[in-house]
Every structure is written in C-alpha cells, then in structure tokens.
Design a protein around this motif. Structure first.
Motif, PDB file in Angstrom:
ATOM      1  N   PRO A  57      -2.851 -32.144  21.206  1.00  0.00           N
ATOM      2  CA  PRO A  57      -2.894 -31.691  19.805  1.00  0.00           C
ATOM      3  C   PRO A  57      -1.637 -30.915  19.413  1.00  0.00           C
ATOM      4  O   PRO A  57      -1.189 -30.989  18.262  1.00  0.00           O
ATOM      5  N   GLN A  58      -1.043 -30.192  20.390  1.00  0.00           N
ATOM      6  CA  GLN A  58       0.161 -29.421  20.092  1.00  0.00           C
ATOM      7  C   GLN A  58       1.338 -30.344  19.746  1.00  0.00           C
ATOM      8  O   GLN A  58       2.076 -30.094  18.779  1.00  0.00           O
ATOM      9  N   LEU A  59       1.508 -31.396  20.525  1.00  0.00           N
ATOM     10  CA  LEU A  59       2.589 -32.333  20.259  1.00  0.00           C
ATOM     11  C   LEU A  59       2.353 -33.055  18.942  1.00  0.00           C
ATOM     12  O   LEU A  59       3.285 -33.250  18.144  1.00  0.00           O
ATOM     13  N   ARG A  60       1.112 -33.451  18.689  1.00  0.00           N
ATOM     14  CA  ARG A  60       0.771 -34.125  17.437  1.00  0.00           C
ATOM     15  C   ARG A  60       1.055 -33.223  16.239  1.00  0.00           C
ATOM     16  O   ARG A  60       1.624 -33.660  15.240  1.00  0.00           O
ATOM     17  N   ALA A  61       0.688 -31.958  16.365  1.00  0.00           N
ATOM     18  CA  ALA A  61       0.926 -31.009  15.280  1.00  0.00           C
ATOM     19  C   ALA A  61       2.422 -30.796  15.051  1.00  0.00           C
ATOM     20  O   ALA A  61       2.880 -30.696  13.903  1.00  0.00           O
ATOM     21  N   ILE A  74      13.711 -33.285  17.329  1.00  0.00           N
ATOM     22  CA  ILE A  74      14.584 -34.133  18.134  1.00  0.00           C
ATOM     23  C   ILE A  74      14.696 -33.590  19.554  1.00  0.00           C
ATOM     24  O   ILE A  74      14.696 -34.351  20.531  1.00  0.00           O
ATOM     25  N   ARG A  75      14.759 -32.268  19.686  1.00  0.00           N
ATOM     26  CA  ARG A  75      14.791 -31.676  21.034  1.00  0.00           C
ATOM     27  C   ARG A  75      13.500 -31.997  21.792  1.00  0.00           C
ATOM     28  O   ARG A  75      13.532 -32.278  22.998  1.00  0.00           O
ATOM     29  N   VAL A  76      12.366 -31.953  21.084  1.00  0.00           N
ATOM     30  CA  VAL A  76      11.082 -32.294  21.715  1.00  0.00           C
ATOM     31  C   VAL A  76      11.094 -33.747  22.172  1.00  0.00           C
ATOM     32  O   VAL A  76      10.660 -34.070  23.290  1.00  0.00           O
ATOM     33  N   LEU A  77      11.582 -34.641  21.321  1.00  0.00           N
ATOM     34  CA  LEU A  77      11.644 -36.062  21.693  1.00  0.00           C
ATOM     35  C   LEU A  77      12.493 -36.262  22.946  1.00  0.00           C
ATOM     36  O   LEU A  77      12.093 -36.987  23.863  1.00  0.00           O
ATOM     37  N   ASP A  78      13.646 -35.615  22.982  1.00  0.00           N
ATOM     38  CA  ASP A  78      14.517 -35.757  24.153  1.00  0.00           C
ATOM     39  C   ASP A  78      13.872 -35.173  25.408  1.00  0.00           C
ATOM     40  O   ASP A  78      13.951 -35.761  26.491  1.00  0.00           O
ATOM     41  N   ARG A  79      13.225 -34.017  25.243  1.00  0.00           N
ATOM     42  CA  ARG A  79      12.641 -33.335  26.400  1.00  0.00           C
ATOM     43  C   ARG A  79      11.438 -34.109  26.955  1.00  0.00           C
ATOM     44  O   ARG A  79      11.284 -34.246  28.174  1.00  0.00           O
ATOM     45  N   VAL A  80      10.597 -34.616  26.057  1.00  0.00           N
ATOM     46  CA  VAL A  80       9.358 -35.279  26.499  1.00  0.00           C
ATOM     47  C   VAL A  80       9.585 -36.750  26.826  1.00  0.00           C
ATOM     48  O   VAL A  80       9.035 -37.264  27.808  1.00  0.00           O
ATOM     49  N   PHE A  81      10.412 -37.424  26.021  1.00  0.00           N
ATOM     50  CA  PHE A  81      10.509 -38.884  26.132  1.00  0.00           C
ATOM     51  C   PHE A  81      11.882 -39.398  26.551  1.00  0.00           C
ATOM     52  O   PHE A  81      12.055 -40.613  26.700  1.00  0.00           O
ATOM     53  N   LEU A  90      13.636 -44.608  21.233  1.00  0.00           N
ATOM     54  CA  LEU A  90      13.949 -43.187  21.096  1.00  0.00           C
ATOM     55  C   LEU A  90      14.831 -42.952  19.863  1.00  0.00           C
ATOM     56  O   LEU A  90      14.597 -42.013  19.087  1.00  0.00           O
ATOM     57  N   LYS A  91      15.830 -43.793  19.663  1.00  0.00           N
ATOM     58  CA  LYS A  91      16.698 -43.680  18.486  1.00  0.00           C
ATOM     59  C   LYS A  91      15.889 -43.872  17.211  1.00  0.00           C
ATOM     60  O   LYS A  91      16.091 -43.156  16.216  1.00  0.00           O
ATOM     61  N   PHE A  92      14.958 -44.834  17.226  1.00  0.00           N
ATOM     62  CA  PHE A  92      14.115 -45.108  16.066  1.00  0.00           C
ATOM     63  C   PHE A  92      13.268 -43.888  15.708  1.00  0.00           C
ATOM     64  O   PHE A  92      13.150 -43.521  14.530  1.00  0.00           O
ATOM     65  N   LEU A  93      12.675 -43.249  16.709  1.00  0.00           N
ATOM     66  CA  LEU A  93      11.856 -42.066  16.442  1.00  0.00           C
ATOM     67  C   LEU A  93      12.711 -40.938  15.865  1.00  0.00           C
ATOM     68  O   LEU A  93      12.251 -40.179  15.001  1.00  0.00           O
ATOM     69  N   LYS A  94      13.945 -40.833  16.313  1.00  0.00           N
ATOM     70  CA  LYS A  94      14.842 -39.812  15.769  1.00  0.00           C
ATOM     71  C   LYS A  94      15.204 -40.119  14.310  1.00  0.00           C
ATOM     72  O   LYS A  94      15.354 -39.203  13.497  1.00  0.00           O
ATOM     73  N   VAL A  95      15.339 -41.397  13.986  1.00  0.00           N
ATOM     74  CA  VAL A  95      15.563 -41.777  12.582  1.00  0.00           C
ATOM     75  C   VAL A  95      14.362 -41.374  11.734  1.00  0.00           C
ATOM     76  O   VAL A  95      14.523 -40.869  10.615  1.00  0.00           O
ATOM     77  N   MET A  96      13.148 -41.586  12.258  1.00  0.00           N
ATOM     78  CA  MET A  96      11.951 -41.157  11.537  1.00  0.00           C
ATOM     79  C   MET A  96      11.970 -39.649  11.311  1.00  0.00           C
ATOM     80  O   MET A  96      11.568 -39.165  10.245  1.00  0.00           O
TER      81      MET A  96
END
Length: 209
Positions: A57-61, A74-81, A90-96
């Motif tokens: 739930p924390q990540l979703r929030a 973006i830091r969360v995306l890099d750290r987790v994924f 990964l690039k696509f999610l950062k564009v979002m």
C-alpha cells in the motif's frame, strides 16, 4: 455470492482511455526492440501491478500521491525496479511520472494485456471454479477450448466456493456453465473428492454440444 454492479463513471472511462493510449505506445516501443520484448514487458508490467503494488500500500500510495515529487518517484522506480525491469519499461514508467500519470499504471496494465492478447491472436477465457485448478486440469481445459475455438487460449482464473462441483467459463458473450448451484448441499461433502475428473467430464459435455 451477490456482487454489486459497478457503473462506469467519467473517471473510469477516462482512466480506461488513458490506459489504452499509453499501452499502445508501450507495446509499439517494445515491438521496435525485437522479438519477445513485448511479451517480456507486458509480463513485467503485470508483475509491477499485481505483485509489487498489490502487496505494498505504501508503494501504491507513493505512485498515486501528488504530494510525492516527480524526482522522488523516479528515485523509487530506480531503487525498487532498476535491476528488475527491461530498460524500455523502466523508461516508460519514468515518462508516466514526468506527465503525472503514474497513478494510472493499473489501467495501462489492463489495456496492455488486452492489446497484446489481440496482437497475438489469443482468446481470453474467464474461468470460475470451486477450488483452484491443478496443472493437469488447466492444461486439458486450455487444449479443449483451443480445439473448440480454433485459437490460442489464455485463462483468467478465479475461485468461487459456491460453484462446488462445477465451473463457469466466459469467452466474450458466450458462457459455458456446468455449475450445480441447486445441488450444493448434496455435493458439499464430495466437493474435493475427484473434483478435477468430474469437472472435466462436465466440461467435455458442454463443449461438445
């Protein structure tokens, strides 16, 4: 089991359309990366939504919150994924993130699944059974449906204890129903004994009609 009917709202419709737009862009970019990449990316996107976000739930929030900055997301995306996902995804999610659309990733995941299934010529069958399918039963259902529909079959499975002794399969507007709701009390004791073989017997009957 009674389920309430959910009517579309402007927000639901908008999310669905946005999901389709982004999903088409994602799959288009994946196809340009070569054979098999689209399959990998669609599966990884499902993992992000169904495993990571569903369990955290924390990540979703954090993904949805306007209070979390784009830089932090973006830091969360890099750290987790960063070590988990294909670079294109990964690039696509950062564009979002950059467009404040990361909160719609569930809609993108659903649309990407549907678009990719259509692209691959898959027929999606929703299957409700009383207990989870075992691998052998699942394989026989896929084979039988594939023969009936003359297409590759993808199963979306769900469990409903009220369907003791039977199952319901929906493919588009067509429903195969072998449930025995009117005999629940009689079949309850026998629900798990020989479930797979009995289920397949009924399945054979209604798919051969």
């Amino acid at each position: 089991m009674t389920q309430s009917v959910k009517h579309d709202t402007v927000l639901d419709t908008g999310a669905e359309q946005l999901g389709k737009t982004y999903a088409r862009a994602l799959i288009g970019a994946a196809k340009n990366q070569g054979d098999g990449v689209a399959d990998t990316i669609v599966n990884q996107l499902a993992m992000v939504v169904d495993d990571y976000l569903a369990q955290s739930p924390q990540l979703r929030a954090a993904f949805q919150s306007p209070q979390v900055s784009q830089a932090e997301k973006i830091r969360v995306l890099d750290r987790v994924f960063g070590d988990e996902l294909h670079p294109t995804l990964l690039k696509f999610l950062k564009v979002m993130v950059s467009r404040d659309r990361l909160g719609y990733v569930h809609a993108v995941r659903t649309a990407a699944d549907n678009i990719f299934d259509d692209m691959m010529g898959r027929v999606v069958a929703s299957v409700r059974t009383a207990v989870p399918l075992d691998d052998a039963t699942r394989g026989q259902i896929v084979d039988r449906l594939g023969s009936v529909m003359n297409a590759q079959i993808k199963l979306n499975e769900s469990v409903d204890p009220e369907l003791i002794g039977g199952m319901v399969i929906r493919i588009g507007d067509k429903v195969f129903d072998s449930s025995v709701q009117n005999r629940l009390s009689k079949l309850a004791v026998k629900a798990r004994h020989g479930f797979s073989s009995k289920l397949l017997d009924r399945f054979s009957q209604f798919t051969s009609e």
